[in-house]
Scaffold this active site. Structure first.
Site, PDB file in Angstrom:
ATOM      1  CB  SER A 130      14.479  77.658  93.242  1.00 33.96           C
ATOM      2  OG  SER A 130      13.909  78.589  94.129  1.00 33.96           O
ATOM      3  CE  LYS A 182      -7.569  82.742 108.514  1.00 37.20           C
ATOM      4  NZ  LYS A 182      -6.456  81.915 109.009  1.00 37.20           N
TER       5      LYS A 182
END
Length: 328
Positions: A130, A182
């Site tokens: 990764s 949010k």
């Protein structure tokens, strides 16, 4: 002979005085350790290997292990090394499962700037997956062990649903937000369709950036990279066949390449350029470790508070990561 009541008062006063002196002694010891550590940090302002940049030609070895995060001091050190007349090149030694996307990007870009000025080669240890793979893309040649675990090209964003556990405890979370996205993702309520779409768009954009860096570094078409970038891991041998690394080997082979391609003598000294953790950056390696152990033993409530705050952050939202997570 003093009355019994007076003796009891004297004993209490002595105990209070003893406790007070013990506290001040502990604070004094911590202050001395802190002062010594700051002095060490001041003397070592540029890091363990940059202090000797002017002491003759050498190669730097940057060892990146563990989780990769954004490290401003390390980026600055790499940039200074690129300008040093004593540094002839760098060996990037990776043994990491990855880390944050921003941390990988920052280190990748710093190494790309170094590569523009000096030779850079990479070696993979047990794991270079990764973001651990991403940071090696600026290297002109990548060496992996046959058994190295590498690849895992992709981006991960995780959260979890704690609603059932909270219900069993009789707890209910409420959030007042400025907008419907949010608090997405949140462990306290499931993802909405709108939230899932927004987060998927973020992951896909970060994924596209990752694929572009690999395509650019490996000189491969992006479509070819995408065919390999489904998150799979590979051995070093498989990565060699897929074109994700250049050769099987380690530092010995990397030194031989630098000698053949850039006339950098194989017996040139190698100096370490290390990323230091917070205690080491502040207090120096040995003092930082000792101070950390002292604080953990003497002030357990501080450690408990720090851990609790850390868990609170993780529970609120898990950030995007370029990290290989083997199944448990």
């Amino acid at each position: 002979m003093a009355p019994a009541g007076l003796e009891a008062d004297l004993l209490l006063d002595r105990r209070r005085l003893k406790r007070s002196r013990g506290l001040w002694r502990l604070l004094a010891v911590l202050a001395v350790l802190g002062g010594m550590g700051l002095a060490v940090a001041a003397l070592d302002e540029d890091g363990p290997s940059l202090a000797g940049l002017g002491n003759g030609p050498h190669i730097l070895r940057l060892t990146v292990s563990g989780t990769i995060t954004d490290d401003r001091r390390l980026v600055e050190a790499i940039d200074r090394a690129a300008k040093s007349d004593s540094v002839r090149g760098m060996i990037l030694a990776v043994d990491s499962p990855g880390g944050t996307v921003a941390g990988g990007e920052s280190l990748h870009d710093a190494l790309a700037r170094f590569r523009a000025a000096k030779p850079l080669v990479a070696t993979f240890g047990g794991t270079a997956a990764s973001a651990g793979y991403m940071i090696a893309m600026p290297a002109e040649r990548i060496f992996a062990r046959e058994g190295s675990v590498t690849g895992s090209i992709g981006v991960l964003l995780q959260s979890f649903d704690a609603q059932e556990a909270m219900r069993s405890l009789g707890l209910r979370a409420e959030a007042i937000t400025s907008g419907p996205l949010k608090d997405q993702p949140s462990p306290f309520r499931p993802l909405t369709d709108e939230g899932r779409a927004a987060l998927r768009a973020v992951v896909q954009d970060l994924y596209a950036q990752f694929v572009h860096r690999v395509a650019e570094g490996r000189h491969m078409p992006e479509d070819q990279v995408r065919a390999l970038a489904d998150g799979r891991i590979m051995t070093g041998r498989q990565a060699l066949s897929a074109g994700l690394v250049d050769a099987i080997g380690g530092e010995r082979e990397a030194r031989a390449h630098l000698s053949a391609a850039h006339k950098i003598a194989e017996d040139l000294p190698v100096r370490e350029l290390r990323a230091r953790d917070l205690r080491e950056r502040t207090f120096g390696a040995s003092i930082g470790t000792a101070l950390g152990e002292t604080l953990a033993a003497a002030l357990p409530h501080i450690v408990k508070s720090v851990v609790s705050e850390g868990l609170g952050t993780v529970l609120h939202v898990d950030g995007t990561g370029a990290l290989w997570q083997p199944p448990r």
